[in-house]
Design a protein around this motif. Structure first.
Motif, PDB file in Angstrom:
ATOM      1  N   VAL A  99     -11.464   6.457   1.701  1.00  0.00           N
ATOM      2  CA  VAL A  99     -11.564   7.563   0.756  1.00  0.00           C
ATOM      3  C   VAL A  99     -11.812   8.874   1.509  1.00  0.00           C
ATOM      4  CG1 VAL A  99     -12.943   8.538  -1.129  1.00  0.00           C
ATOM      5  CG2 VAL A  99     -12.327   6.103  -1.156  1.00  0.00           C
ATOM      6  N   LYS A 100     -12.657   8.848   2.516  1.00  0.00           N
ATOM      7  CA  LYS A 100     -12.914  10.045   3.325  1.00  0.00           C
ATOM      8  C   LYS A 100     -11.645  10.507   4.029  1.00  0.00           C
ATOM      9  CE  LYS A 100     -17.861   9.471   4.252  1.00  0.00           C
ATOM     10  NZ  LYS A 100     -18.897   9.297   5.291  1.00  0.00           N
ATOM     11  N   LEU A 101     -10.859   9.546   4.534  1.00  0.00           N
ATOM     12  CA  LEU A 101      -9.603   9.890   5.199  1.00  0.00           C
ATOM     13  C   LEU A 101      -8.608  10.481   4.203  1.00  0.00           C
ATOM     14  CD1 LEU A 101      -9.224   6.758   7.512  1.00  0.00           C
ATOM     15  CD2 LEU A 101      -9.809   9.086   8.209  1.00  0.00           C
ATOM     16  N   GLY A 102      -8.656   9.990   2.964  1.00  0.00           N
ATOM     17  CA  GLY A 102      -7.768  10.509   1.936  1.00  0.00           C
ATOM     18  C   GLY A 102      -7.991  11.982   1.655  1.00  0.00           C
ATOM     19  N   GLN A 103      -9.201  12.441   1.872  1.00  0.00           N
ATOM     20  CA  GLN A 103      -9.526  13.843   1.625  1.00  0.00           C
ATOM     21  C   GLN A 103      -8.893  14.781   2.649  1.00  0.00           C
ATOM     22  OE1 GLN A 103     -13.801  13.635   1.677  1.00  0.00           O
ATOM     23  NE2 GLN A 103     -13.942  12.612  -0.316  1.00  0.00           N
ATOM     24  N   LYS A 104      -8.380  14.227   3.736  1.00  0.00           N
ATOM     25  CA  LYS A 104      -7.773  15.048   4.788  1.00  0.00           C
ATOM     26  C   LYS A 104      -6.289  15.331   4.535  1.00  0.00           C
ATOM     27  CE  LYS A 104     -10.863  13.101   8.330  1.00  0.00           C
ATOM     28  NZ  LYS A 104     -11.634  14.331   8.598  1.00  0.00           N
ATOM     29  N   ARG A 105      -5.700  14.635   3.546  1.00  0.00           N
ATOM     30  CA  ARG A 105      -4.247  14.742   3.338  1.00  0.00           C
ATOM     31  C   ARG A 105      -3.808  16.165   2.997  1.00  0.00           C
ATOM     32  NH1 ARG A 105      -2.085  12.684  -0.856  1.00  0.00           N
ATOM     33  NH2 ARG A 105      -4.009  12.728  -2.076  1.00  0.00           N
ATOM     34  N   GLN A 106      -4.543  16.813   2.091  1.00  0.00           N
ATOM     35  CA  GLN A 106      -4.112  18.124   1.625  1.00  0.00           C
ATOM     36  C   GLN A 106      -4.167  19.168   2.745  1.00  0.00           C
ATOM     37  OE1 GLN A 106      -2.715  17.159  -0.768  1.00  0.00           O
ATOM     38  NE2 GLN A 106      -3.758  17.325  -2.734  1.00  0.00           N
ATOM     39  N   PHE A 142      -1.856   4.079   3.643  1.00  0.00           N
ATOM     40  CA  PHE A 142      -2.926   3.785   2.685  1.00  0.00           C
ATOM     41  C   PHE A 142      -2.599   2.528   1.875  1.00  0.00           C
ATOM     42  CE2 PHE A 142      -4.347   8.278   3.180  1.00  0.00           C
ATOM     43  CZ  PHE A 142      -5.706   8.039   3.327  1.00  0.00           C
ATOM     44  N   ASN A 143      -1.353   2.416   1.411  1.00  0.00           N
ATOM     45  CA  ASN A 143      -0.932   1.231   0.656  1.00  0.00           C
ATOM     46  C   ASN A 143      -1.108  -0.038   1.487  1.00  0.00           C
ATOM     47  OD1 ASN A 143       0.982   1.576  -2.100  1.00  0.00           O
ATOM     48  ND2 ASN A 143       0.674   3.451  -0.934  1.00  0.00           N
ATOM     49  N   GLN A 144      -0.605   0.001   2.714  1.00  0.00           N
ATOM     50  CA  GLN A 144      -0.622  -1.191   3.555  1.00  0.00           C
ATOM     51  C   GLN A 144      -2.040  -1.609   3.924  1.00  0.00           C
ATOM     52  OE1 GLN A 144       1.937   0.249   6.644  1.00  0.00           O
ATOM     53  NE2 GLN A 144       3.807  -0.075   5.459  1.00  0.00           N
ATOM     54  N   LYS A 145      -2.885  -0.625   4.242  1.00  0.00           N
ATOM     55  CA  LYS A 145      -4.265  -0.962   4.602  1.00  0.00           C
ATOM     56  C   LYS A 145      -5.007  -1.540   3.408  1.00  0.00           C
ATOM     57  CE  LYS A 145      -7.787  -1.337   7.251  1.00  0.00           C
ATOM     58  NZ  LYS A 145      -7.777  -2.250   8.410  1.00  0.00           N
ATOM     59  N   VAL A 159      -5.742  -2.567  -5.208  1.00  0.00           N
ATOM     60  CA  VAL A 159      -4.951  -1.554  -4.492  1.00  0.00           C
ATOM     61  C   VAL A 159      -4.785  -0.290  -5.330  1.00  0.00           C
ATOM     62  CG1 VAL A 159      -2.719  -1.050  -3.419  1.00  0.00           C
ATOM     63  CG2 VAL A 159      -3.731  -3.330  -3.168  1.00  0.00           C
ATOM     64  N   ASN A 160      -4.433  -0.431  -6.603  1.00  0.00           N
ATOM     65  CA  ASN A 160      -4.247   0.742  -7.465  1.00  0.00           C
ATOM     66  C   ASN A 160      -5.523   1.557  -7.601  1.00  0.00           C
ATOM     67  OD1 ASN A 160      -1.979  -1.066  -9.668  1.00  0.00           O
ATOM     68  ND2 ASN A 160      -1.511   0.252  -7.928  1.00  0.00           N
ATOM     69  N   ASP A 161      -6.663   0.877  -7.784  1.00  0.00           N
ATOM     70  CA  ASP A 161      -7.946   1.584  -7.863  1.00  0.00           C
ATOM     71  C   ASP A 161      -8.256   2.278  -6.538  1.00  0.00           C
ATOM     72  OD1 ASP A 161      -8.286   0.777 -10.465  1.00  0.00           O
ATOM     73  OD2 ASP A 161      -9.701  -0.839 -10.013  1.00  0.00           O
ATOM     74  N   GLY A 162      -7.983   1.592  -5.436  1.00  0.00           N
ATOM     75  CA  GLY A 162      -8.249   2.165  -4.126  1.00  0.00           C
ATOM     76  C   GLY A 162      -7.392   3.388  -3.850  1.00  0.00           C
ATOM     77  N   LEU A 163      -6.119   3.321  -4.202  1.00  0.00           N
ATOM     78  CA  LEU A 163      -5.229   4.469  -4.018  1.00  0.00           C
ATOM     79  C   LEU A 163      -5.701   5.657  -4.850  1.00  0.00           C
ATOM     80  CD1 LEU A 163      -1.737   2.697  -4.053  1.00  0.00           C
ATOM     81  CD2 LEU A 163      -2.782   3.884  -2.108  1.00  0.00           C
ATOM     82  N   ASP A 164      -6.155   5.374  -6.059  1.00  0.00           N
ATOM     83  CA  ASP A 164      -6.652   6.436  -6.935  1.00  0.00           C
ATOM     84  C   ASP A 164      -7.857   7.132  -6.295  1.00  0.00           C
ATOM     85  OD1 ASP A 164      -6.691   7.863  -9.496  1.00  0.00           O
ATOM     86  OD2 ASP A 164      -8.530   6.758  -9.897  1.00  0.00           O
ATOM     87  N   LYS A 165      -8.742   6.369  -5.700  1.00  0.00           N
ATOM     88  CA  LYS A 165      -9.926   6.944  -5.048  1.00  0.00           C
ATOM     89  C   LYS A 165      -9.538   7.727  -3.793  1.00  0.00           C
ATOM     90  CE  LYS A 165     -13.020   3.340  -6.789  1.00  0.00           C
ATOM     91  NZ  LYS A 165     -13.769   2.107  -6.470  1.00  0.00           N
ATOM     92  N   CYS A 166      -8.422   7.351  -3.183  1.00  0.00           N
ATOM     93  CA  CYS A 166      -7.959   8.033  -1.971  1.00  0.00           C
ATOM     94  C   CYS A 166      -7.131   9.276  -2.290  1.00  0.00           C
ATOM     95  CB  CYS A 166      -7.139   7.083  -1.106  1.00  0.00           C
ATOM     96  SG  CYS A 166      -8.117   5.762  -0.341  1.00  0.00           S
ATOM     97  N   GLY A 167      -6.947   9.568  -3.584  1.00  0.00           N
ATOM     98  CA  GLY A 167      -6.256  10.799  -3.960  1.00  0.00           C
ATOM     99  C   GLY A 167      -4.888  10.625  -4.572  1.00  0.00           C
TER     100      GLY A 167
END
Length: 623
Positions: free
Chosen positions: A294-301, A328-331, A391-399
Motif C-alpha cells: 500500500v505504501k508503494l502504491g502511494q508512489k505511483r502518482q 501489483f497484480n502479480q505480487k 486481490v481486488n481488495d488489495g488493489l483497491d488499497k494500493c490505489g
C-alpha cells in the motif's frame, strides 16, 4: 506601423500556434512586417488576387466567420485563430469568404515575408502547411523528440552489462560458482558449442544446491534453467522490463547476431533509472506484506508526474504505468495463493480494458477476470472467489479503484471455466444486445498476466474466429462505438458539458481517446488481428495488413498522440497542485496552440468515425 507597437505584437504572436515554434529572431522579423487592419462588424475580409500580395491572417481581437461558396458555414474563429494557410499551396485557392461578426483587429502577415523565412528555415515549413492534417502531425511530432534520454526509450545494448560469467555445459556446479565470484556476477550463462543453452543464478545456488546439500561436482546442467528468455540488443529497455516481469526473472541475456552481447539485470536497471520506475517495480516484488504494498502504491502518482515532466512519450508512460499495475497484480496473486493455499486446478488471471492494452493512466480502475481449465465445483468456486477478493481488495488499497460496473474476478460472473467463457462469448456475438455488447467490449481486450496464459490465448483466438464468422456483430459494435461524437460542433467550436460537476468542460477521455480505442478494436477485429495489444499497435498492424492506408494511419496517430499528451500534461499539473485528478479540461486553461490542434484532432476523429460507419455498418442494423 508605429515601432512602439512591435514589442506588444511580438509578445502576442509568440504565444500563438504556429508562430510559437519559431525562434525569437524570426518572430521579431514577422512582427516588424505585420500589417494591422480594423474590420468592422459585418465587413468582408477581401483576399488579394495576386498570390505574392496575399497574407496569413491572425485574429488579435474579435471574431470571424468563414462561409463556403454555397453559403454553408465553414468555421467560426476567435481571438488567437489563424487562417489563410492556402497561400502556401500554389494550386489551392480560398473557396470561402470571411467576414467579421464582431468588430475585429486583424494582423496580416505578408506571404512574401513568410516565404522568405521558410526558405531560410525549411524545418518550420510543416507548421504552416496548407493541409490542417500536416500541421497536426507536426504538432504531435514536436513532443517525440523530448524524453529521448529516458531509460525506457533506450536500446538494450546501451544499458546492458558486457561483463558476463560464462561456463561450458560440462562445468561443475562448484566451478560455475567460482566463475560467478571471480566475475562478481549474480548469474552465469551456460554455453554449448558457442550457443546459449541455459542460465543459473545465485538463488539457484542457494535453493537447489545448499538447501538440498547437493554434490557440487555435479554438472551445472543439473540445476540450470534451460532455454532462458533472451532479448535482442536493438530492442527497447521497456520491452526488456516487460519480458522480465512476464517470466519473473531478474537477469536477461542480450543477443546480437545469435551471440551473447551482455546481460541485463534488475540491479543494473535500478542503478541507471533516474525516475525510479524500475526501483518501484523491484520493491513491489520484494514486498512481504500488504501494508508495505500500500505504501508503494502511494508512489505511483508522483512517478507518473515525473515521467510526464521528463518529456517521456505518452505511449511509454502508459506502458510503464501498466508494468507497475501488472506488478501489483502479480505480487498480490502470490500473496493470495499463500493465503488461500494451492489452486485446485490450472487458472489464468486476466486483465482487460486499459491494462490489457498497456494503456494504464492515473484514473484507470480495475478490470479483471479468472479463467479456469475446467468447470468448478462449489468448493472450488469458493476458493477462486476468496482468492479474487483478496486481490481486488488489495488493489483497491494500493490505489486501483474497484470497477463500478463489477467487472472483477471477485464477481462470480467473471470467474468461470474456459468452456463457460466460450459459451458466453458465443451468445454475446450471435445475439448482440446492449448488455452483451457492453460485456463483450470489456473483454475483447484481455491479457493473461498470471498463471496458465495459454487459457487466455485460447479464449482470445476463439472469439476472434467467432467474430470472423459473424460480421454482423461488427456492425452492432460500430453502431455502439459511434454514438458518442467528438466535442466539436458545425461551427468548429467546442461542445462543452452543459450541467453537473463538470459543467463547461471537455471530457478528453470519453469524447476523444475512448473513441479511438473503440475504432482500433473494431478495425483489428475486422482483420482478425490478435497479436497487437495497444491502440497504437492495433492501427499499425491494420496498416501492415492493408486494412487502412498510410494517410489514415498518420491521421489516427497524430490525433491520438496530441489528445493524450494534452490530457497527461493537465493531469500532471493537477497532481503537482494537489487537485483531484480528472479527464475533464476547462477550455480557458488551454493554450492557443492546444485549442487549435485539439479542434483539428477532434475533426479527424469524426472523419474516422464516418469512415468506420460506412465500412462496417449493414443496412438496417444501425437504426
Amino acid at each position: 506601423m508605429d515601432s512602439s507597437l512591435i514589442p506588444n505584437i511580438e509578445w502576442f504572436i509568440a504565444q500563438i500556434d504556429p508562430f510559437n515554434h519559431l525562434p525569437k529572431s524570426v518572430i521579431s522579423q514577422i512582427a516588424a512586417n505585420i500589417e494591422i487592419r480594423y474590420i468592422a462588424e459585418g465587413a468582408v475580409i477581401a483576399f488579394e488576387e495576386q498570390r505574392d500580395k496575399r497574407c496569413l491572417y491572425l485574429i488579435r481581437t474579435g471574431a470571424v466567420e468563414q462561409k463556403k461558396a454555397n453559403g454553408e458555414l465553414r468555421a467560426r474563429l476567435e481571438s488567437g485563430s489563424v487562417f489563410g494557410f492556402s497561400i502556401f499551396n500554389p494550386l489551392e485557392e480560398e473557396h470561402y469568404t470571411a467576414l467579421a461578426i464582431e468588430n475585429s483587429l486583424i494582423y496580416q502577415v505578408p506571404y512574401a515575408i513568410l516565404h522568405q523565412i521558410l526558405q531560410q528555415h525549411p524545418e518550420y515549413a510543416e507548421y504552416f502547411a496548407s493541409d490542417a492534417n500536416i500541421r497536426l502531425h507536426k504538432a504531435a511530432q514536436t513532443h517525440l523528440a523530448q524524453g529521448q534520454g529516458n531509460l525506457f526509450m533506450q536500446s538494450v545494448a546501451e544499458v546492458a552489462n558486457r561483463k558476463i560469467a560464462q561456463v561450458d555445459a560440462r562445468a561443475t556446479i562448484q566451478h560455475t560458482a567460482e566463475k560467478m565470484c571471480q566475475q562478481r556476477r549474480s548469474s552465469a550463462l551456460i554455453m554449448q558449442d558457442g550457443q546459449l543453452i541455459g542460465i543459473v543464478n545465485d538463488r539457484d545456488m542457494t535453493k537447489k544446491v545448499v538447501a538440498h546439500a547437493l554434490d557440487v561436482q555435479l554438472p551445472i546442467t543439473h540445476i540450470m534453467t534451460p532455454n532462458p528468455p533472451t532479448i535482442a540488443a536493438d530492442d527497447s529497455v521497456l520491452n526488456a522490463v516487460s519480458l522480465m516481469m512476464q517470466h519473473n526473472i531478474r537477469s536477461l541475456p542480450v543477443m546480437a547476431d545469435n551471440q551473447v552481447l551482455g546481460i541485463l539485470t534488475a540491479t543494473d536497471l535500478v542503478q541507471k533509472n533516474s525516475t525510479q520506475s524500475i526501483f518501484l517495480i523491484n520493491h513491489i516484488f520484494q514486498a512481504d506484506s500488504l501494508p508495505l504494498l500500500v505504501k508503494l502504491g502511494q508512489k505511483r502518482q508522483a512517478l507518473f508526474a515525473a515521467l510526464v515532466n521528463s518529456g517521456t512519450h505518452y505511449q511509454h508512460i502508459m506502458q510503464v504505468m501498466t508494468l507497475i499495475a501488472d506488478a501489483f497484480n502479480q505480487k498480490l496473486l502470490m500473496m493470495a495463493e499463500h493465503y488461500c493455499g494451492v489452486a485446485p486446478c490450472r487458472y489464468a488471471w486476466l486483465v482487460s480494458g486499459s491494462q490489457a492494452r498497456y494503456e494504464i493512466h492515473p484514473l484507470s480502475d480495475q478490470d479483471n477476470a479468472i479463467i479456469t481449465e475446467r468447470k468448478l465445483s462449489f468448493e472450488e468456486q469458493r476458493y477462486f472467489l476468496r482468492l479474487a477478493e483478496f486481490v481486488n481488495d488489495g488493489l483497491d488499497k494500493c490505489g486501483y479503484e474497484k470497477c463500478s460496473g463489477g467487472y472483477m474476478a471477485s464477481n462470480p460472473r467473471w470467474c468461470q471455466s474456459l468452456a463457460e467463457w466460450q459459451q458466453d462469448f458465443r451468445h454475446w456475438i450471435q445475439n448482440p444486445e446492449q448488455e452483451g455488447l457492453l460485456n463483450a467490449s470489456v473483454l475483447l481486450d484481455l491479457r493473461a498476466i498470471y498463471g496458465a496464459s495459454d487459457l487466455g490465448t485460447e479464449l482470445q483466438q476463439f472469439f476472434v474466429q467467432l467474430i470472423g464468422q459473424n460480421r454482423r456483430f461488427l456492425a452492432f459494435l460500430t453502431a455502439n462505438a459511434i454514438r458518442v461524437k467528438p466535442p466539436l460542433n458545425i461551427f468548429r467550436n467546442f461542445v462543452l458539458i452543459k450541467d453537473g460537476e463538470h459543467k463547461n468542460k471537455l471530457n478528453l477521455k470519453k469524447r476523444a481517446i475512448s473513441l479511438l480505442v473503440d475504432l482500433g478494436r473494431i478495425y483489428a477485429l475486422s482483420a482478425s488481428i490478435v497479436q497487437a495489444s495497444s491502440t497504437e499497435e492495433r492501427f499499425k498492424a491494420c496498416y501492415q495488413a492493408n486494412v487502412i492506408n498510410q494517410a489514415t494511419l498518420d491521421d489516427i496517430l497524430a490525433a491520438y498522440h496530441f489528445v493524450s499528451e494534452v490530457r497527461f500534461k493537465y493531469q500532471a499539473q493537477g497532481l503537482q497542485q494537489q487537485q483531484m485528478l480528472t479527464n475533464h479540461i476547462t477550455p480557458d486553461d488551454l493554450t492557443s496552440f492546444e485549442r487549435n490542434n485539439l479542434k483539428d484532432a477532434f475533426r479527424l476523429i469524426a472523419k474516422l468515425q464516418e469512415a468506420a460507419e460506412l465500412r462496417f455498418s449493414q443496412k438496417g442494423l444501425l437504426r
